[in-house]
Design an enzyme around this catalytic site. Structure first.
Site, PDB file in Angstrom:
ATOM      1  N   ASP A 341     -22.615 -62.522  22.416  1.00 50.32           N
ATOM      2  CA  ASP A 341     -21.217 -62.107  22.322  1.00 50.32           C
ATOM      3  C   ASP A 341     -20.429 -62.896  23.354  1.00 50.32           C
ATOM      4  OD1 ASP A 341     -18.724 -60.422  22.138  1.00 50.32           O
ATOM      5  OD2 ASP A 341     -20.029 -59.216  20.866  1.00 50.32           O
ATOM      6  N   HIS A 448     -24.207 -60.084   3.414  1.00 48.72           N
ATOM      7  CA  HIS A 448     -23.258 -58.980   3.610  1.00 48.72           C
ATOM      8  C   HIS A 448     -24.028 -57.673   3.780  1.00 48.72           C
ATOM      9  CE1 HIS A 448     -19.858 -56.327   1.759  1.00 48.72           C
ATOM     10  NE2 HIS A 448     -19.840 -56.301   3.062  1.00 48.72           N
TER      11      HIS A 448
HETATM   12  P1  NAI Z   1     -16.635 -55.513  15.728  1.00 44.24           P
HETATM   13  O1  NAI Z   1     -15.244 -55.697  16.151  1.00 44.24           O
HETATM   14  O2  NAI Z   1     -17.312 -54.216  15.958  1.00 44.24           O
HETATM   15  O3  NAI Z   1     -17.555 -56.635  16.381  1.00 44.24           O
HETATM   16  C1  NAI Z   1     -17.216 -57.977  16.502  1.00 44.24           C
HETATM   17  C2  NAI Z   1     -17.900 -58.518  17.736  1.00 44.24           C
HETATM   18  O4  NAI Z   1     -17.725 -59.924  17.759  1.00 44.24           O
HETATM   19  C3  NAI Z   1     -17.295 -57.976  19.030  1.00 44.24           C
HETATM   20  O5  NAI Z   1     -18.337 -57.470  19.856  1.00 44.24           O
HETATM   21  C4  NAI Z   1     -16.645 -59.185  19.663  1.00 44.24           C
HETATM   22  O6  NAI Z   1     -16.702 -59.162  21.061  1.00 44.24           O
HETATM   23  C5  NAI Z   1     -17.487 -60.301  19.098  1.00 44.24           C
HETATM   24  N1  NAI Z   1     -16.781 -61.574  19.110  1.00 44.24           N
HETATM   25  C6  NAI Z   1     -15.523 -61.830  18.728  1.00 44.24           C
HETATM   26  N2  NAI Z   1     -15.230 -63.122  18.911  1.00 44.24           N
HETATM   27  C7  NAI Z   1     -16.342 -63.710  19.395  1.00 44.24           C
HETATM   28  C8  NAI Z   1     -16.667 -65.032  19.780  1.00 44.24           C
HETATM   29  N3  NAI Z   1     -15.787 -66.010  19.706  1.00 44.24           N
HETATM   30  N4  NAI Z   1     -17.902 -65.273  20.238  1.00 44.24           N
HETATM   31  C9  NAI Z   1     -18.805 -64.286  20.319  1.00 44.24           C
HETATM   32  N5  NAI Z   1     -18.551 -63.017  19.977  1.00 44.24           N
HETATM   33  C10 NAI Z   1     -17.334 -62.735  19.522  1.00 44.24           C
HETATM   34  O7  NAI Z   1     -16.650 -55.894  14.183  1.00 44.24           O
HETATM   35  P2  NAI Z   1     -17.714 -55.488  13.050  1.00 44.24           P
HETATM   36  O8  NAI Z   1     -17.242 -54.285  12.359  1.00 44.24           O
HETATM   37  O9  NAI Z   1     -19.061 -55.524  13.626  1.00 44.24           O
HETATM   38  O10 NAI Z   1     -17.539 -56.699  12.025  1.00 44.24           O
HETATM   39  C11 NAI Z   1     -18.069 -57.971  12.259  1.00 44.24           C
HETATM   40  C12 NAI Z   1     -18.077 -58.754  10.973  1.00 44.24           C
HETATM   41  O11 NAI Z   1     -18.811 -58.057   9.986  1.00 44.24           O
HETATM   42  C13 NAI Z   1     -16.712 -59.001  10.362  1.00 44.24           C
HETATM   43  O12 NAI Z   1     -16.712 -60.253   9.742  1.00 44.24           O
HETATM   44  C14 NAI Z   1     -16.600 -57.913   9.325  1.00 44.24           C
HETATM   45  O13 NAI Z   1     -15.729 -58.261   8.281  1.00 44.24           O
HETATM   46  C15 NAI Z   1     -18.017 -57.859   8.827  1.00 44.24           C
HETATM   47  N6  NAI Z   1     -18.418 -56.601   8.194  1.00 44.24           N
HETATM   48  C16 NAI Z   1     -18.011 -55.399   8.688  1.00 44.24           C
HETATM   49  C17 NAI Z   1     -18.411 -54.232   8.075  1.00 44.24           C
HETATM   50  C18 NAI Z   1     -17.981 -52.923   8.638  1.00 44.24           C
HETATM   51  O14 NAI Z   1     -18.216 -51.903   7.998  1.00 44.24           O
HETATM   52  N7  NAI Z   1     -17.398 -52.875   9.809  1.00 44.24           N
HETATM   53  C19 NAI Z   1     -19.261 -54.236   6.872  1.00 44.24           C
HETATM   54  C20 NAI Z   1     -19.687 -55.552   6.484  1.00 44.24           C
HETATM   55  C21 NAI Z   1     -19.250 -56.676   7.110  1.00 44.24           C
END
Ligand code: NAI
Length: 709
Positions: A341, A448
């Protein structure tokens, strides 16, 4: 198939040993062989008792569904077969000598019903063994005496939930429930069984229900029983909305069966069982939940001629909700995980998620401290891209933002071998577009996952325009390795699952815009068999997120963007009223501190309810048909290739009602021709989104169905 021996002390062993199968199953051949062995043992005066055992790792896994489906084509014959099986188990019960089930491992369905027919059930201390009657989960009922013997053995109020929910329990829990009589060390199992036969068994081989004066304590004609059945029926109704005839039949078997003697009860059960096998619900559930999921797990659609990829180390970019869940899934099967992260704190937090899940498992005795230490030792939480060296696969789960995703893709690829695969977990951004940031788009793919990853068994694999067969095959190997079920789809906006799932929610919002009462919309969703109503679901997904995805889509598509009837609702809720959804405790529902959500009392002010309301059945139809017609479009556009994937994805991905068999099976169940005709009517009344695609019209014209009859 069934081994038969008699030892020097007159103890016979009937041992299930189906060498040509991974597990023992009950089918015509094995039942015939079992019958023969039972007859031999009963007729041989020198035999003092019988151990029913297994030579395989598990006891008997249940009925063979292939042979059951074949036999159920002729209901009259199926009934005769059922009577014959009941008679076999009754012959064991009334043999005049003791039968003991030596349960070395899993005993489910028909396998456990054999044990129920025996006079004693002794299980090996094997925490991996599962015991239960799970028939209800595929639209059936325990039809080899289970609905009659289990309530007589452990009582109606304990037996009903076991059967209605199809629960599987380990030997310790089974003992506590009274489903088995004792647990012994695996090495002592057969010796203990024999000792019982030669000891207590010599007098203890008459079942309580074959003794004079036996009464079922919780039969419906007792005060306690009346209570149990009244509450049970109400609960069943609330849970199933009358959509699962087999659940009602289980209730009827127990209700009616406990008022009569066991032989009459078994006849009642046979009749209900055969009725189940003839139901469209059971056929749908067996097809999708058993066969199609089985095929998906065996990677039926994996490109051939690609060697199987063995994984050792995977990298996960983004340790948020999804990244942390994927790290858990990968480390729990022994893979090394690099969890990256942008700050060490976020990466550590992602790892702590696995620690939390492991603590829960330790509490429920499903893991030890050593397991925890071992699994956490596999996860390296980091901010350094250097640590990604040697990963076979990267899964990207950073913010849903193209620029950020492109940036991390480039940084990660710089550390990888040219053969490594890069997968994005994006939920909305087309994969082919994201692949533009990659220097090797043939190795770029979508994986996904669904939230929460540790509970949701499905992974939608998205093939981009340039994704190679080899990458697809290797990605499927990964999904299998982490014990999830893959479906394969082609790239398109929303892919398959999000695209079709969204139609359910959108239709709900459109109904609201039309002036349909919110309570009717929500009840129709639940009565249709969906896990929650569309408005509640919109709140859970977050109205803000839905609004954001639309804004992005509008930007991407420009003039080609078409607004739908839900758009004004969403705009009003988010832009004017600031109601963002469940997380904000403000959406279509209110979420008061006492925990019980209720529809927002002011909804009517903003979405006036019309004086004339549609019939519930019509609302149900709209909510269900819109999902099936959108799926047909996905098939026509080749977003989904395999109809089984469409069905499996709909049930496992967003909870499309299992009794309908999935979005495609639903069309077959209605009939393609009537479905097309009804969709045309809906399109005329409510809009072109219901217009059936050419694929369906052609099928209707040619009298085709998706699945062979
Ligand atoms: P989240 O906001 O909980 O987690 C994202 C993480 O990525 C955060 O910990 C953030 O610090 C990290 N991050 C952001 N920019 C970064 C970078 N440049 N380098 C390293 N780390 C970085 O989001 P979530 O819900 O986990 O979603 C992540 C992905 O999964 C998105 O693309 C979302 O569309 C997809 N997704 C989400 C679902 C859901 O139910 N929330 C279901 C299926 C896919």
């Amino acid at each position: 198939m069934i081994d038969y021996t008699v030892d020097g002390d007159g103890v016979a062993s009937i041992t299930w040993n189906m060498t040509d199968r991974s597990m023992n199953v009950m089918n015509r051949a094995s039942i015939a062989a079992f019958r023969e062995a039972v007859d031999k043992a009963v007729q041989d005066k020198a035999v003092k008792g019988v151990i029913v055992a297994s030579a395989k790792n598990d006891f008997v896994a249940g009925g063979d569904l292939v042979s059951m489906l074949e036999e159920s084509k002729d209901p009259a014959r199926a009934l005769q077969n059922s009577f014959a099986l009941q008679k076999l188990f009754r012959d064991i019960e009334k043999a005049g000598k003791p039968f003991v089930a030596a349960m070395n491992g899993t005993a489910l369905g028909g396998g456990y019903e054999i044990c129920l027919a025996c006079h004693r059930r002794i299980a090996a201390d094997n925490p991996k063994a599962l015991i239960g009657l799970p028939e209800a989960t595929i639209g059936l009922l325990p039809g080899a005496g289970g609905t009659q013997r289990l309530p007589r053995l452990i009582g109606v109020s304990k037996a009903l939930p076991m059967m209605l929910e199809g629960k599987k329990v380990d030997p310790k829990a089974a003992l506590a429930l009274g489903m088995i009589d004792e647990i012994v060390a695996p090495a002592d199992l057969l010796a203990r069984a024999k000792a019982w036969i030669l000891g207590e068994g010599q007098t203890g081989h008459v079942k309580p229900w074959d003794q004079k004066g036996f009464r079922v304590p919780e039969a419906a004609n007792t005060p306690k029983g009346a209570q149990v059945f009244t509450a049970g029926n109400a609960m069943l109704r609330a849970k199933t909305m009358g959509n699962y005839p087999n659940a009602q039949y289980i209730m009827s078997c127990v209700y009616e069966g406990m008022l009569v003697d066991i032989d009459t009860g078994l006849k009642i059960e046979s009749r209900y069982f055969v009725a189940c096998t003839q139901s469209k619900e059971a056929r749908n559930m067996i097809r999708s939940l058993f066969f199609s999921i089985g095929e998906a797990n065996k990677l039926a659609n994996r490109p051939k001629n690609v060697p199987t990829q063995a994984y050792t180390k995977v990298g996960i970019l983004g340790a948020g909700m999804m990244g942390a869940g994927i790290a858990w899934a990968a480390s729990s099967v022994g893979l090394q995980v690099v969890l990256l992260d942008s700050t060490q704190e976020s990466a550590d937090k992602g790892k702590a998620y696995s620690a939390g899940l492991l603590d829960k498992r330790i509490k429920s005795r499903r893991a030890s401290e050593a397991d925890k230490e071992k699994q956490l030792g596999l996860i390296r939480a980091t901010t350094s891209y250097d640590d990604l060296k040697g990963c076979d696969l990267i899964i990207e789960a950073v913010f849903e933002d193209r620029a950020i995703k492109a940036d991390v893709t480039r940084k990660a690829e710089a550390q990888l071998e040219p053969t490594a695969i890069f997968a994005s977990n994006t939920s909305t951004l087309p994969i082919s577009g994201l692949a533009e940031a990659s220097s090797r788009p043939a190795n770029f793919i979508g994986l996904h996952f669904f939230s929460p990853v540790d509970k949701m068994p499905l992974v939608e694999i998205i093939r981009g325009k340039q994704t190679s067969d080899e990458t697809l095959a290797r990605a499927m190997d990964f999904v299998k390795k982490i014990r999830k079920t893959p479906i394969v789809v082609n790239d398109s906006r929303g892919f398959y699952t999000s695209r079709v799932f969204a139609t359910y929610v959108t239709e709900g919002l459109t109904l609201l815009a039309e002036g349909v009462a919110p309570a009717i919309i929500e009840n129709a969703g639940k009565a249709a068999g969906m896990p929650v109503g569309p408005l509640a679901l919109a709140d859970e997904v977050s109205l803000e997120l839905m609004h954001r995805v639309r804004t992005q889509t509008r930007k991407d598509l420009g003039d080609a963007y078409k607004a739908d009837g839900s758009e004004p609702v969403l705009n009003l809720m988010v832009e004017k009223l600031g109601r963002m959804g469940k997380k904000a405790a403000k959406g279509f529902y209110e979420y008061p501190a006492d925990g019980k959500k209720r529809l927002w009392t002011e909804l009517g002010k903003h979405f006036p309810v019309k004086a004339e309301q549609p019939a519930l059945a019509d609302v149900i139809k709209r909510l269900v048909y819109i999902q099936s017609v959108e799926t047909a479009r996905c098939l026509e556009e080749k977003v989904v290739i395999d109809v089984r994937d469409a069905d499996v994805g709909s049930i496992m991905g967003w909870g499309f009602p299992p009794f309908r068999g999935g979005t495609v099976s639903n069309i077959d169940t209605v009939g393609v021709q009537p479905f097309v005709a009804e969709c045309d009517q809906l399109a005329q009344k409510f809009g072109a989104r219901f217009t059936p695609p050419k694929l369906l019209r052609d099928m209707a014209a040619q009298g085709k169905t998706f699945y062979a009859a």
